[in-house]
Design an enzyme around this catalytic site. Structure first.
Site, PDB file in Angstrom:
ATOM      1  N   LYS A 173       0.836  -1.208   0.000  1.00  9.63           N
ATOM      2  CA  LYS A 173       0.000   0.000   0.000  1.00  9.63           C
ATOM      3  C   LYS A 173       0.870   1.256   0.000  1.00  9.63           C
ATOM      4  CE  LYS A 173      -1.856   2.486   3.457  1.00  9.63           C
ATOM      5  NZ  LYS A 173      -1.913   3.853   2.921  1.00  9.63           N
ATOM      6  N   GLU A 225      11.363   0.527   8.982  1.00  8.53           N
ATOM      7  CA  GLU A 225      12.220   1.679   8.646  1.00  8.53           C
ATOM      8  C   GLU A 225      11.477   2.912   9.121  1.00  8.53           C
ATOM      9  OE1 GLU A 225      15.120   1.325   7.456  1.00  8.53           O
ATOM     10  OE2 GLU A 225      15.138  -0.625   6.453  1.00  8.53           O
ATOM     11  N   CYS A 285      13.591  10.815   5.620  1.00  5.89           N
ATOM     12  CA  CYS A 285      13.772  10.188   6.937  1.00  5.89           C
ATOM     13  C   CYS A 285      15.182  10.417   7.465  1.00  5.89           C
ATOM     14  CB  CYS A 285      13.485   8.707   6.825  1.00  5.89           C
ATOM     15  SG  CYS A 285      14.421   7.928   5.507  1.00  5.89           S
ATOM     16  N   GLU A 326      11.233  14.795  15.321  1.00  2.00           N
ATOM     17  CA  GLU A 326      11.328  14.828  13.863  1.00  2.00           C
ATOM     18  C   GLU A 326      10.309  15.829  13.321  1.00  2.00           C
ATOM     19  OE1 GLU A 326       9.999  11.343  11.717  1.00  2.00           O
ATOM     20  OE2 GLU A 326      11.713  11.484  10.377  1.00  2.00           O
TER      21      GLU A 326
HETATM   22  P1  NAP Z   1       3.110   7.465   8.533  1.00  2.00           P
HETATM   23  O1  NAP Z   1       2.040   8.377   8.950  1.00  2.00           O
HETATM   24  O2  NAP Z   1       3.656   6.518   9.540  1.00  2.00           O
HETATM   25  O3  NAP Z   1       2.532   6.670   7.278  1.00  2.00           O
HETATM   26  C1  NAP Z   1       3.285   5.708   6.593  1.00  2.00           C
HETATM   27  C2  NAP Z   1       2.347   4.733   5.935  1.00  2.00           C
HETATM   28  O4  NAP Z   1       1.622   4.009   6.932  1.00  2.00           O
HETATM   29  C3  NAP Z   1       1.282   5.383   5.060  1.00  2.00           C
HETATM   30  O5  NAP Z   1       1.019   4.548   3.963  1.00  2.00           O
HETATM   31  C4  NAP Z   1       0.091   5.425   5.995  1.00  2.00           C
HETATM   32  O6  NAP Z   1      -1.135   5.510   5.324  1.00  2.00           O
HETATM   33  C5  NAP Z   1       0.232   4.116   6.708  1.00  2.00           C
HETATM   34  N1  NAP Z   1      -0.449   4.022   7.994  1.00  2.00           N
HETATM   35  C6  NAP Z   1      -0.934   5.013   8.782  1.00  2.00           C
HETATM   36  N2  NAP Z   1      -1.486   4.500   9.907  1.00  2.00           N
HETATM   37  C7  NAP Z   1      -1.332   3.150   9.817  1.00  2.00           C
HETATM   38  C8  NAP Z   1      -1.670   2.057  10.674  1.00  2.00           C
HETATM   39  N3  NAP Z   1      -2.257   2.241  11.847  1.00  2.00           N
HETATM   40  N4  NAP Z   1      -1.353   0.806  10.272  1.00  2.00           N
HETATM   41  C9  NAP Z   1      -0.715   0.580   9.105  1.00  2.00           C
HETATM   42  N5  NAP Z   1      -0.378   1.570   8.251  1.00  2.00           N
HETATM   43  C10 NAP Z   1      -0.672   2.846   8.606  1.00  2.00           C
HETATM   44  O7  NAP Z   1       4.359   8.220   7.971  1.00  2.00           O
HETATM   45  P2  NAP Z   1       4.352   9.376   6.888  1.00  2.00           P
HETATM   46  O8  NAP Z   1       3.952  10.622   7.584  1.00  2.00           O
HETATM   47  O9  NAP Z   1       3.613   8.946   5.680  1.00  2.00           O
HETATM   48  O10 NAP Z   1       5.890   9.405   6.480  1.00  2.00           O
HETATM   49  C11 NAP Z   1       6.821  10.098   7.198  1.00  2.00           C
HETATM   50  C12 NAP Z   1       7.585   9.187   8.148  1.00  2.00           C
HETATM   51  O11 NAP Z   1       8.214   8.125   7.453  1.00  2.00           O
HETATM   52  C13 NAP Z   1       8.693   9.920   8.837  1.00  2.00           C
HETATM   53  O12 NAP Z   1       8.704   9.609  10.208  1.00  2.00           O
HETATM   54  C14 NAP Z   1       9.946   9.400   8.156  1.00  2.00           C
HETATM   55  O13 NAP Z   1      11.100   9.503   8.926  1.00  2.00           O
HETATM   56  C15 NAP Z   1       9.559   8.003   7.874  1.00  2.00           C
HETATM   57  N6  NAP Z   1      10.393   7.414   6.799  1.00  2.00           N
HETATM   58  C16 NAP Z   1      11.372   6.519   7.133  1.00  2.00           C
HETATM   59  C17 NAP Z   1      12.190   5.967   6.167  1.00  2.00           C
HETATM   60  C18 NAP Z   1      13.261   4.992   6.518  1.00  2.00           C
HETATM   61  O14 NAP Z   1      13.796   4.351   5.617  1.00  2.00           O
HETATM   62  N7  NAP Z   1      13.609   4.833   7.775  1.00  2.00           N
HETATM   63  C19 NAP Z   1      12.001   6.314   4.834  1.00  2.00           C
HETATM   64  C20 NAP Z   1      11.012   7.234   4.516  1.00  2.00           C
HETATM   65  C21 NAP Z   1      10.207   7.770   5.522  1.00  2.00           C
HETATM   66  P3  NAP Z   1      -1.754   6.966   5.029  1.00  2.00           P
HETATM   67  O15 NAP Z   1      -0.841   7.622   4.092  1.00  2.00           O
HETATM   68  O16 NAP Z   1      -3.039   6.674   4.433  1.00  2.00           O
HETATM   69  O17 NAP Z   1      -1.845   7.652   6.355  1.00  2.00           O
END
Ligand code: NAP
Ligand code: MG
Length: 502
Positions: free
Chosen positions: A207, A281, A315, A412
């Site tokens: 997804k 990640e 990230c 963050e």
């Molecule tokens: P997020 O809110 O955690 O969302 C990530 C994904 O998870 C989205 O597809 C989201 O769907 C989905 N999601 C939300 N709630 C969920 C749940 N309860 N169960 C399963 N999936 C769920 O993160 P984001 O705001 O999109 O992205 C930013 C974050 O990603 C930052 O913290 C960044 O550091 C991290 N990141 C880490 C890496 C790495 O390699 N370590 C790489 C890139 C990004 P929706 O979009 O529909 O909410």
């Protein structure tokens, strides 16, 4: 080729004649140079299950917008439990009957084909990604899309050499893998997740984020064109709750999640007690550490690249600058001079350095942190810049006078905001850099090789870049320490996370 237009300001000389006065940073302005490739948008995209686009059982759709214009791009299917079930059934069938039985050599041919088709449509994908996410076209064109293709090429190369993933042991696929990814590198995260999984013989249910589903469904078109057997990769669009269904599904032998630490913890709780393998990640708060013997101008470029070129929505962004006290004032002055020259605006313009923030909510969250930083007593600085009237934009932002206890130094922000902290000794730099719950990446800027080696050994970060920042290669494993997650993506180590040793 963009035209340079002189913006010399006129002043009066002693004899009454006007003389040009050079104002650095305001000297040249580029004409607009928008990318013109057609992103080939359809008004509506369905779910990609079992090799076909199918309507969601709910009959519901959601919009994705272009954050630079606030206009709707297209509608995407909103998948519920029945759709997720159908995707897992298709994946299990494909894995047992077709994909798991193919030789690695045959699987590799499909991965090569996908990589080549992605290269063929690179400009279209770059424009689509920029329109959906808001990041500048020079980023999607020069980094996201080529790097995504590189991941498919790299893993295509592994597919017939899997006996070398764990020398002396036999490897076998896990089965079906459930994957959920964020919005900051939509296409690249698809490649990071899908390529190693299918090279190893697994099938996938994945997804993308609600904000950025476009390149995921376009990649599904490529899977169709590549003749990938039905069910090998199933692309499910929908909100976080759909992500929860994918992560908790009983058919998933492994789940792989990239996103925030908070959501990562929710997922870990939801699968606790099951025998699913897991890789996470998660977030980061990287320190970019500049010593007094560093090549300062080069370091300025590295800092800018590390936090401002993707609107800080990375990230591993270098969101904390630790600068050695003897050069701190000089370095911050150089940084400010450089920030005055950054172009913020239309992400489709080839000259744009800083594009749009992905959504109104994300912009509000960043602005909230700016208010917190000011309230905590840090000093905010932004270069003068005109922001477009529409869209979610913000100028690059520096905070000086930051201490370790400030929230802007600990949490963050995920935006173009740099917290600047000073240090006096190597040990103090290490202690401050490690004083965070995160541990994804770090940068060290110094002329001394021995110091680089010491820092690399002592910094608790999955990646430590030396005299550079944000460099990636599919052969190089990426992943975190502490609350930045566990497991690695890329390289031999990344493949190990998608197999069982038999
Ligand atoms: P997020 O809110 O955690 O969302 C990530 C994904 O998870 C989205 O597809 C989201 O769907 C989905 N999601 C939300 N709630 C969920 C749940 N309860 N169960 C399963 N999936 C769920 O993160 P984001 O705001 O999109 O992205 C930013 C974050 O990603 C930052 O913290 C960044 O550091 C991290 N990141 C880490 C890496 C790495 O390699 N370590 C790489 C890139 C990004 P929706 O979009 O529909 O909410
Ligand atoms: Mg969007």
């Amino acid at each position: 080729m963009a035209t340079l237009v002189s913006k010399r300001k006129k002043t009066t000389r002693r004899h009454g004649r006007p003389a040009p006065q050079l104002i650095f940073g305001d000297l040249w302005e580029y004409d607009p140079a928008p990318e013109t490739a057609d992103p080939k948008l359809k008004p509506r995209y369905d779910l990609f299950i079992n090799g076909r686009f199918v309507t969601p059982k709910s009959g519901k759709y959601f919009d994705s917008i272009n954050p630079a214009t606030e206009q709707k791009l297209a509608e995407f299917a909103l998948a519920g439990a029945a759709d997720v079930d159908a995707a897992y059934r298709a994946a299990r069938r494909a894995q047992r009957n077709v994909w798991g039985k193919l030789s690695g050599r045959e699987r590799g041919k499909y991965l090569f084909r996908i990589a080549r088709l992605l290269q063929d449509r690179a400009r279209e994908f770059a424009v689509a990604e920029t329109m959906d996410n808001g990041k500048p076209i020079k980023e999607t064109r020069d980094f996201d899309v080529p790097m995504a293709a590189a991941h498919f090429f790299y893993h295509a190369g592994w597919a017939d050499k899997l006996e070398y993933v764990a020398p002396g042991r036999k490897v076998a696929p896990l089965g079906v893998v459930g994957q959920v990814i964020p919005w900051n590198f939509p296409l690249l995260m698809l490649a990071w997740k899908i390529a190693p999984a299918i090279a190893m013989g697994n099938c996938v249910v994945i997804k993308p984020a609600t904000n950025t589903p476009l390149t995921a469904v376009k990649l599904a078109e490529i899977f169709e064109d590549a003749g990938l057997p039905p069910g090998v990769v199933n692309i499910i669009t929908g909100p976080g709750s759909t992500g929860g269904l994918i992560m908790a599904h009983p058919t998933a032998a492994k789940i792989a999640f990239t996103g925030s630490t908070d959501v990562g913890k929710i997922i870990m709780r939801s699968v606790a007690g099951t025998d699913k393998k897991m890789t996470m990640e998660l977030g980061g708060k990287a320190a970019n550490i500049v010593f007094d013997d560093a090549p300062l101008d080069q370091a300025v470029e590295g800092i800018v690249n590390g936090i401002f070129f993707n609107q800080g929505q990375v990230c591993c962004a270098g969101s904390r600058l630790l600068v050695h006290e003897p050069v701190a004032a000089r370095f911050v002055a150089k940084l400010k001079t450089r920030l005055r020259t950054l172009r913020v605006g239309n992400p489709l313009d080839k000259n744009t350095d800083v594009g749009a923030i992905v959504s109104r909510d994300q912009l509000a969250s960043i602005q909230h942190y700016l208010a917190i930083g000011v309230k905590e007593g840090a000093e905010l600085w932004q270069p003068p810049c005109r922001l477009p009237a529409k869209g979610f934009f913000m100028p690059p932002t520096l905070f000086t006078g930051v201490t370790q206890s400030h929230r802007i130094a600990r949490e963050e922000i995920f935006g173009p905001v740099l917290a600047i902290i000073t240090f006096r000794t190597v040990d103090e730099a290490i202690e401050k850099a490690n004083n965070t719950p995160y541990g994804l990446s770090a940068g060290v800027w110094t002329d001394k090789g021995s110091r680089i080696l010491k820092m690399a050994a002592e910094l608790k970060a999955g990646v430590v870049w030396a005299n550079t920042f944000n460099k990636f290669d599919p052969a190089s494993p990426f992943g975190g320490y502490k609350e930045s997650g566990f497991g690695r993506e890329g390289g031999r180590q990344g493949l190990l996370d998608y197999c069982q040793l038999v």
